[in-house]
Design an enzyme around this catalytic site. Structure first.
Site, PDB file in Angstrom:
ATOM      1  N   HIS A 153     -25.610  24.428  -3.855  1.00  0.00           N
ATOM      2  CA  HIS A 153     -24.671  23.376  -4.219  1.00  0.00           C
ATOM      3  C   HIS A 153     -25.393  22.066  -4.501  1.00  0.00           C
ATOM      4  CE1 HIS A 153     -20.705  25.179  -2.498  1.00  0.00           C
ATOM      5  NE2 HIS A 153     -20.963  25.564  -3.724  1.00  0.00           N
ATOM      6  N   ARG A 155     -18.823  32.837 -16.434  1.00  0.00           N
ATOM      7  CA  ARG A 155     -18.976  33.638 -15.218  1.00  0.00           C
ATOM      8  C   ARG A 155     -17.708  33.539 -14.373  1.00  0.00           C
ATOM      9  NH1 ARG A 155     -24.171  30.835 -15.570  1.00  0.00           N
ATOM     10  NH2 ARG A 155     -25.856  32.312 -15.981  1.00  0.00           N
ATOM     11  N   ARG A 168     -17.066  37.016 -19.110  1.00  0.00           N
ATOM     12  CA  ARG A 168     -17.558  38.184 -18.377  1.00  0.00           C
ATOM     13  C   ARG A 168     -16.578  38.573 -17.289  1.00  0.00           C
ATOM     14  NH1 ARG A 168     -23.318  37.692 -15.514  1.00  0.00           N
ATOM     15  NH2 ARG A 168     -22.129  36.483 -14.013  1.00  0.00           N
ATOM     16  N   GLU A 226     -28.445  44.641 -18.716  1.00  0.00           N
ATOM     17  CA  GLU A 226     -29.231  44.046 -17.625  1.00  0.00           C
ATOM     18  C   GLU A 226     -29.811  45.098 -16.690  1.00  0.00           C
ATOM     19  OE1 GLU A 226     -26.582  41.422 -15.497  1.00  0.00           O
ATOM     20  OE2 GLU A 226     -24.866  42.715 -15.934  1.00  0.00           O
ATOM     21  N   ASN A 270     -32.082  37.769 -16.577  1.00  0.00           N
ATOM     22  CA  ASN A 270     -32.398  37.535 -15.166  1.00  0.00           C
ATOM     23  C   ASN A 270     -32.441  38.839 -14.378  1.00  0.00           C
ATOM     24  OD1 ASN A 270     -32.202  34.937 -16.044  1.00  0.00           O
ATOM     25  ND2 ASN A 270     -30.406  34.400 -14.853  1.00  0.00           N
ATOM     26  N   ASP A 271     -31.369  39.619 -14.493  1.00  0.00           N
ATOM     27  CA  ASP A 271     -31.324  40.897 -13.784  1.00  0.00           C
ATOM     28  C   ASP A 271     -32.190  41.947 -14.456  1.00  0.00           C
ATOM     29  OD1 ASP A 271     -29.888  40.484 -11.478  1.00  0.00           O
ATOM     30  OD2 ASP A 271     -27.940  40.829 -12.410  1.00  0.00           O
ATOM     31  N   ARG A 327     -36.201  38.256  -7.047  1.00  0.00           N
ATOM     32  CA  ARG A 327     -36.659  36.914  -7.420  1.00  0.00           C
ATOM     33  C   ARG A 327     -36.284  35.857  -6.400  1.00  0.00           C
ATOM     34  NH1 ARG A 327     -32.089  34.902 -10.832  1.00  0.00           N
ATOM     35  NH2 ARG A 327     -30.638  36.629 -11.061  1.00  0.00           N
ATOM     36  N   CYS A 349     -28.360  35.824 -22.785  1.00  0.00           N
ATOM     37  CA  CYS A 349     -27.649  34.801 -22.012  1.00  0.00           C
ATOM     38  C   CYS A 349     -28.337  34.484 -20.690  1.00  0.00           C
ATOM     39  CB  CYS A 349     -26.207  35.229 -21.754  1.00  0.00           C
ATOM     40  SG  CYS A 349     -26.031  36.733 -20.779  1.00  0.00           S
TER      41      CYS A 349
END
Length: 582
Positions: A200, A307, A343, A442, A465-466, A476, A513
């Site tokens: 956050h 997301r 998504r 992914e 990323n994945d 990661r 993305c």
């Protein structure tokens, strides 16, 4: 008497979460957790201690409610969500009731009891593999910090001094609720000992648009109040007591950075077209509907990834179809006909609305998550699909399915989508009958069979990323192996190129993305591999656009192919540098 020695100059490193360079005086923010004492109480005083704890809870609740009511009209939506999350944590029995039982059981003071309970909760959060949810432990710590401050009689807000533009806040952690209180102030930067790129604190830093670095580890211990420090939010470096030459160098860098940001704004309305005339689509990734404002301001020509799981997180109850519909419609209408790729829910195992109810799983990243969870829980998926379809009547919405690994999952998803369409037709509720359906690539298995997926879908989106994490078998979020997380690994590049080629062969659009899309250093390489659609955080968009405007695609072919065919990551780096000079 010898003259006093000059202050020792040293540098520290952390995780850069918001770019820019700040030069100013350190202001150390109190950390009540470091001041907690432990002492025993006689039995006849335990009830009074419990009453003292209850009073502290009431004080913190009152403070948070006041902050929530005083939020300025133009404040980012995430700030309201931060305060709401902290109020929810404060009201949870784990903090409102359990410490009182510890007081009775251990016959200890309230500060020690709530600290023990916090440590237990943090340990539970540490077992969660997902980075975003694991970072939520900091919310618990921040709420406990406020409780302890109330017990100790400390002020709950960050102290404010004159000439705020020269002040750099140095804290073990900064609660979003605390930070809201200086929203109207002009602090130069902040650095914290803890936090991650999805914490956050990091999200708040980006919304405040000031240089910020987290995960400094011991900044608050090593930096003294009022010391001169430099915060390099681009490199994640803090320099304490810089010498004259270093200070001059960074003042120049600061001017150059500010000038660059102004220059970038000039190309906001330019079309993303390469020197040879190749048109490129630049879309934005968003988490909440309010992010659309920044996306439009940065010149995004669409939303490439919304997301939706952020609608489900940090809350006890599941958002119903109507709440989801309103959120999706808001984004569709705000984009005024531009494409909005939404998504479907990417929750499961370690990504629950409420971590207390999370399923036990040996390896959550490989467990029941994303589309697997949606197919296993049809009512949740049905409600979301109906909401998405209803919202499609108000804009150009596309549906994106995460973590596909088999065609069987895709067939089941299509069946669920048809059932949702049928239910709306029966109720005569309008929706886009030709809504586009895409899949996220992914998982290596999906990349290796991308052509089969492309035959069954309208478009593909590569979640790098994945894809990197699964391809290289690297968590990661694990500090001990995160250095091995490499987007330039030959296998990763080959999987990306394989997916792009599958889309080209079947005439299906392919986008990236993940973080690779927002890294200007990789822009020319991705263009050379055939990518024509990028989606990234709004803050990265103009830097990538500038690189696109400077690129002549036909000149990239030979070197891009050489990079792709290289089997050695170390050899790829110099080749990439050479490619970026073209």
């Amino acid at each position: 008497m010898p003259p006093p020695s000059a202050p020792v100059s040293f540098s520290m490193h952390g995780i850069a979460v918001s770019g820019g360079i700040a030069i100013g005086r350190a202001h150390l923010v109190s950390n009540a957790l470091l001041e907690v004492a432990h002492y025993q109480l006689p039995e006849h005083l335990l009830r009074l201690e419990i009453a003292r704890y209850e009073q502290a809870i009431s004080t913190v609740r009152r403070d948070l409610q006041t902050i929530k009511q005083q939020l300025p009209a133009g404040a980012p939506a995430e700030l309201d969500a931060f305060v709401a999350t902290h109020l929810m944590i404060l009201g949870d029995k784990h903090l409102s009731e359990e410490p009182k039982l510890i007081i009775l059981r251990e016959q200890c003071n309230a500060e020690w009891a709530v600290k023990l309970q916090m440590e237990d909760l943090v340990e539970q959060f540490e077992q969660i593999e997902d980075e975003y949810l694991r970072e939520r432990k900091q919310d618990v710590v921040q709420v406990v910090e406020r409780i302890i401050k109330a017990l100790l009689g400390h002020p709950s807000q960050v102290a404010v001094r004159e000439q705020e533009s020269d002040i750099i806040l140095v804290a073990h952690d900064l609660s979003p609720a605390d930070a809201i209180q200086f929203k109207h102030h002009q602090f130069a930067a902040f650095i914290t000992d803890v936090g991650g790129v999805t914490s956050h604190t990091a999200i708040l830093a980006r919304s405040l648009n000031i240089p910020s670095i987290v995960a400094m580890q011991r900044a608050r211990d090593l930096i003294r109040d009022d010391e001169l420090i430099i915060v390099d939010g681009n490199q994640g470096v803090v320099i304490v007591n810089p010498d004259k030459d270093t200070l001059g160098e960074y003042r120049l860098k600061q001017e150059q950075w500010e000038l660059e940001q102004q220059k970038l704004k000039r190309i906001r309305l330019n079309k993303a077209v390469t020197l040879d005339g190749t048109a490129i689509e630049l879309h934005a990734n968003i988490e909440v509907p309010e992010d659309v404002v920044k996306a439009r301001a940065a010149g995004a020509t669409g939303i490439g990834l919304y997301r939706t799981e952020f609608l489900f997180m940090n809350r006890r109850e599941m958002p119903d179809e109507e709440e989801q519909f309103i959120a999706y419609r808001k984004v569709a209408e705000a984009m005024k006909g531009l494409p909005v790729t939404i998504r479907t829910l990417d929750l499961g195992a370690d990504k629950q609305m409420n971590p207390d109810t999370a399923r036990s799983c040996t390896n959550p990243a490989l467990g029941l998550r994303a589309i697997r969870l949606c197919l296993a829980d049809p009512p949740i998926f049905h409600a979301q699909l109906r909401a998405l379809l209803r919202a499609s009547h108000y804009g150009n919405i596309k549906i994106l399915v995460p973590m596909l690994s088999t065609l069987s999952e895709l067939r089941q998803t299509k069946l669920m989508l048809e059932r949702a369409k049928l239910s709306l037709r029966k109720q005569q509720i309008p929706f886009d009958e030709d809504i586009k359906l895409g899949g996220m690539i992914e998982v290596p298995a999906a990349a290796l069979t991308a052509e089969a997926f492309a035959q069954q879908l309208d478009f593909l989106s590569i979640g790098t990323n994945d894809l990197i994490q699964y391809s290289l078998a690297i968590d990661r979020t694990d500090d001990s192996v995160s250095h091995l997380y490499n987007p330039l690994h030959p296998a990763v590049l080959q999987l990306v190129e394989m997916t792009i080629r599958a889309g080209e062969k079947l005439g299906k659009p392919v986008s990236v993305c993940g973080e690779m899309a927002g890294d200007p250093r990789l822009t020319k390489l991705l263009l050379g591999l055939g990518l024509r659609q990028f989606s990234m955080h709004s803050a990265q968009l103009l830097a990538v656009k500038r690189r696109i405007l400077q690129t002549d695609v036909p000149r990239l072919g030979v070197l891009a192919r050489k990079i792709l065919n290289s089997g050695d990551s170390d050899k790829i780096e110099p080749l990439l540098d050479k490619l970026n000079l073209q």
